[in-house]
Design a protein around this motif. Sequence first.
Motif, PDB file in Angstrom:
ATOM      1  N   GLY A 176     -17.834 -10.151  24.245  1.00 52.04           N
ATOM      2  CA  GLY A 176     -18.285 -11.389  23.608  1.00 52.04           C
ATOM      3  C   GLY A 176     -19.793 -11.368  23.504  1.00 52.04           C
ATOM      4  N   LEU A 177     -20.327 -12.064  22.492  1.00 49.51           N
ATOM      5  CA  LEU A 177     -21.776 -12.105  22.350  1.00 49.51           C
ATOM      6  C   LEU A 177     -22.135 -13.414  21.650  1.00 49.51           C
ATOM      7  CD1 LEU A 177     -24.150  -9.252  21.437  1.00 49.51           C
ATOM      8  CD2 LEU A 177     -24.372 -11.395  20.203  1.00 49.51           C
ATOM      9  N   SER A 178     -23.066 -14.149  22.202  1.00 51.25           N
ATOM     10  CA  SER A 178     -23.516 -15.372  21.516  1.00 51.25           C
ATOM     11  C   SER A 178     -25.040 -15.358  21.498  1.00 51.25           C
ATOM     12  CB  SER A 178     -23.004 -16.623  22.233  1.00 51.25           C
ATOM     13  OG  SER A 178     -23.602 -16.710  23.508  1.00 51.25           O
ATOM     14  N   THR A 179     -25.591 -16.062  20.519  1.00 42.45           N
ATOM     15  CA  THR A 179     -27.045 -16.077  20.373  1.00 42.45           C
ATOM     16  C   THR A 179     -27.565 -17.502  20.558  1.00 42.45           C
ATOM     17  OG1 THR A 179     -26.901 -16.538  18.010  1.00 42.45           O
ATOM     18  CG2 THR A 179     -26.899 -14.222  18.652  1.00 42.45           C
ATOM     19  N   HIS A 181     -20.953  -5.966  16.155  1.00 41.12           N
ATOM     20  CA  HIS A 181     -20.444  -4.845  15.341  1.00 41.12           C
ATOM     21  C   HIS A 181     -21.452  -3.675  15.385  1.00 41.12           C
ATOM     22  CE1 HIS A 181     -17.591  -3.443  12.374  1.00 41.12           C
ATOM     23  NE2 HIS A 181     -18.594  -3.025  11.613  1.00 41.12           N
ATOM     24  N   ALA A 182     -22.728  -4.005  15.253  1.00 41.56           N
ATOM     25  CA  ALA A 182     -23.772  -2.961  15.255  1.00 41.56           C
ATOM     26  C   ALA A 182     -23.834  -2.274  16.627  1.00 41.56           C
ATOM     27  CB  ALA A 182     -25.122  -3.590  14.915  1.00 41.56           C
ATOM     28  N   LEU A 183     -23.673  -3.065  17.686  1.00 43.12           N
ATOM     29  CA  LEU A 183     -23.666  -2.480  19.038  1.00 43.12           C
ATOM     30  C   LEU A 183     -22.476  -1.524  19.175  1.00 43.12           C
ATOM     31  CD1 LEU A 183     -24.598  -5.560  21.272  1.00 43.12           C
ATOM     32  CD2 LEU A 183     -25.932  -3.454  21.014  1.00 43.12           C
ATOM     33  N   ALA A 184     -21.325  -1.932  18.647  1.00 36.21           N
ATOM     34  CA  ALA A 184     -20.129  -1.071  18.733  1.00 36.21           C
ATOM     35  C   ALA A 184     -20.378   0.232  17.969  1.00 36.21           C
ATOM     36  CB  ALA A 184     -18.919  -1.807  18.176  1.00 36.21           C
ATOM     37  N   ASP A 229     -20.249 -17.748  14.362  1.00 33.52           N
ATOM     38  CA  ASP A 229     -21.598 -17.211  14.584  1.00 33.52           C
ATOM     39  C   ASP A 229     -21.675 -15.822  13.927  1.00 33.52           C
ATOM     40  OD1 ASP A 229     -24.063 -16.384  15.417  1.00 33.52           O
ATOM     41  OD2 ASP A 229     -23.811 -17.029  17.501  1.00 33.52           O
ATOM     42  N   PRO A 230     -21.809 -15.794  12.587  1.00 38.02           N
ATOM     43  CA  PRO A 230     -21.786 -14.510  11.877  1.00 38.02           C
ATOM     44  C   PRO A 230     -22.866 -13.547  12.359  1.00 38.02           C
ATOM     45  CG  PRO A 230     -22.399 -16.319  10.401  1.00 38.02           C
ATOM     46  CD  PRO A 230     -22.003 -16.932  11.699  1.00 38.02           C
ATOM     47  N   THR A 240     -33.429 -24.966  24.695  1.00 37.93           N
ATOM     48  CA  THR A 240     -32.456 -23.932  24.329  1.00 37.93           C
ATOM     49  C   THR A 240     -31.532 -24.502  23.265  1.00 37.93           C
ATOM     50  OG1 THR A 240     -32.571 -23.081  26.582  1.00 37.93           O
ATOM     51  CG2 THR A 240     -30.714 -22.336  25.237  1.00 37.93           C
ATOM     52  N   ILE A 241     -31.470 -23.819  22.126  1.00 44.26           N
ATOM     53  CA  ILE A 241     -30.668 -24.320  21.007  1.00 44.26           C
ATOM     54  C   ILE A 241     -29.612 -23.271  20.647  1.00 44.26           C
ATOM     55  CG2 ILE A 241     -30.715 -25.038  18.584  1.00 44.26           C
ATOM     56  CD1 ILE A 241     -33.587 -25.963  19.043  1.00 44.26           C
ATOM     57  N   GLY A 242     -28.358 -23.661  20.727  1.00 44.27           N
ATOM     58  CA  GLY A 242     -27.278 -22.738  20.373  1.00 44.27           C
ATOM     59  C   GLY A 242     -26.288 -23.433  19.461  1.00 44.27           C
ATOM     60  N   LEU A 243     -25.335 -22.672  18.958  1.00 45.72           N
ATOM     61  CA  LEU A 243     -24.317 -23.261  18.089  1.00 45.72           C
ATOM     62  C   LEU A 243     -23.315 -24.047  18.931  1.00 45.72           C
ATOM     63  CD1 LEU A 243     -23.679 -20.300  15.642  1.00 45.72           C
ATOM     64  CD2 LEU A 243     -24.597 -22.544  15.033  1.00 45.72           C
TER      65      LEU A 243
END
Lengths: 81, 81
Positions: free
Chosen positions: A36-39, A25-28, A17-18, A8-11
């Motif tokens: 919050g949302l992280s990838t 933003h798209a979900l909103a 995390d643009p 698992t690789i994350g920032l």
Amino acid sequence: MKFTAKVTIGLKEGMLDPEARAIQHALANIGFATEGLSTARVFTITLEAEDRAAAEAQVEQMCERLLANPVIHRYEVEVLA
Amino acid sequence: MKFTAKVTIGLKEGMLDPEARAIQHALANIGFATEGLSTARVFTITLEAEDRAAAEAQVEQMCERLLANPVIHRYEVEVLA
């Protein structure tokens, strides 16, 4: 012996995390409010190794040399079976 | 109530994964032989919801409408806390 490892690789904490902001933003825009949302990326790797420790060491090396950018990424290696 | 959900999105069984093949090839070029490699995306989403079921339903909707392409992706939603 054949092993399966999950990487698992994350920032790293505090990194911008643009991509995640854009998705949030798209979900909103389509009506989904999120706080919050992280990838993260997940690689499932099957490989041959002497033993579990050797498999883990190999996958760690794969992360250090190719899969992750040590400057901005944190990674987690889990040898499943 | 605030919930955290983990969404794992990967390609459906049998779908070609050119990205995974390219990574596998690059790993081989630097000396790491692998028998198999697959990739997936993981989103960790924090959101407000009435209850756990409502949180799960909301995140499922996010997948259906934005995060996943139902034609090529399979996804898994796990409400953590």
